[in-house]
Scaffold this motif. Structure first.
Motif, mmCIF file in Angstrom:
data_model
loop_
_atom_site.group_PDB
_atom_site.id
_atom_site.type_symbol
_atom_site.label_atom_id
_atom_site.label_comp_id
_atom_site.label_asym_id
_atom_site.label_seq_id
_atom_site.Cartn_x
_atom_site.Cartn_y
_atom_site.Cartn_z
ATOM 1 N N CYS A 31 0.821 -1.213 0.000
ATOM 2 C CA CYS A 31 0.000 0.000 0.000
ATOM 3 C C CYS A 31 0.853 1.259 0.000
ATOM 4 C CB CYS A 31 -0.937 0.011 1.201
ATOM 5 S SG CYS A 31 -2.275 -1.182 1.033
ATOM 6 N N GLU A 35 0.688 3.725 -5.441
ATOM 7 C CA GLU A 35 -0.589 4.418 -5.250
ATOM 8 C C GLU A 35 -1.702 3.813 -6.108
ATOM 9 O OE1 GLU A 35 -0.689 8.514 -6.687
ATOM 10 O OE2 GLU A 35 1.066 8.063 -7.906
ATOM 11 N N SER A 57 -1.541 3.400 3.245
ATOM 12 C CA SER A 57 -2.281 4.427 2.521
ATOM 13 C C SER A 57 -3.471 3.855 1.762
ATOM 14 C CB SER A 57 -1.351 5.162 1.556
ATOM 15 O OG SER A 57 -0.843 4.265 0.604
ATOM 16 N N CYS A 58 -3.771 2.575 1.935
ATOM 17 C CA CYS A 58 -4.948 1.967 1.312
ATOM 18 C C CYS A 58 -6.166 2.163 2.208
ATOM 19 C CB CYS A 58 -4.738 0.473 1.085
ATOM 20 S SG CYS A 58 -3.531 0.074 -0.183
ATOM 21 N N GLY A 91 -5.658 1.965 -3.270
ATOM 22 C CA GLY A 91 -4.563 2.875 -2.962
ATOM 23 C C GLY A 91 -4.949 4.331 -3.164
ATOM 24 N N ARG A 92 -3.983 5.207 -2.930
ATOM 25 C CA ARG A 92 -4.200 6.662 -2.971
ATOM 26 C C ARG A 92 -4.698 7.175 -4.316
ATOM 27 N NH1 ARG A 92 0.814 5.975 -0.761
ATOM 28 N NH2 ARG A 92 1.766 6.573 -2.731
#
Length: 124
Positions: A31, A35, A57-58, A91-92
């Motif tokens: 993660c 992204e 960041s997931c 992801g982002r």
């Protein structure tokens, strides 16, 4: 994706660092490393055991829609008695608010209800 659940819920660090568990030999979590990552499957853990609706960041799609507790296991019980241990993380690069996850209760042949996910196409 399928993770074996070999430890009690108290082993929360294992799930907070899930990316490293999945990547095995890579020093950076999936993660955090990409992204554009999409992970869907059997985590064998609830949102509470993961430590929340994010993993690095997931973000968990169902949780963003207020449906993080929709039962995905076991199929032998009515959904109201089951637990949500299958996840769809993005992801982002993706908006979890625009993504969707569906539990397919008509799919048979497993002890889990099938889940499907969709994300909108990215603009250039």
């Amino acid at each position: 994706m399928h993770l074996d659940r070999d430890a009690p819920v108290a082993d929360r660090d294992r799930f907070r660092d899930l990316g490293k568990v999945l990547a095995r030999d890579r020093p950076i979590s999936l993660c955090e490393g990409d992204e554009y990552i999409v992970i869907i499957g059997d985590f064998n853990t609830t949102i509470n055991s993961m430590g929340g609706s994010t993993l690095g960041s997931c973000t968990d799609v169902a949780s963003m829609h207020g449906a993080g507790a929709g039962a995905t296991w076991p199929t032998i019980l009515p959904p109201i008695m089951g637990v949500a241990i299958d996840r769809f993380l993005v992801g982002r690069a993706y908006s979890p608010a625009e993504a969707t996850m569906h539990i397919q209760r008509s799919v048979t042949g497993s002890d889990h209800w099938a889940i499907t996910g969709s994300i909108p196409a990215l603009s250039d």
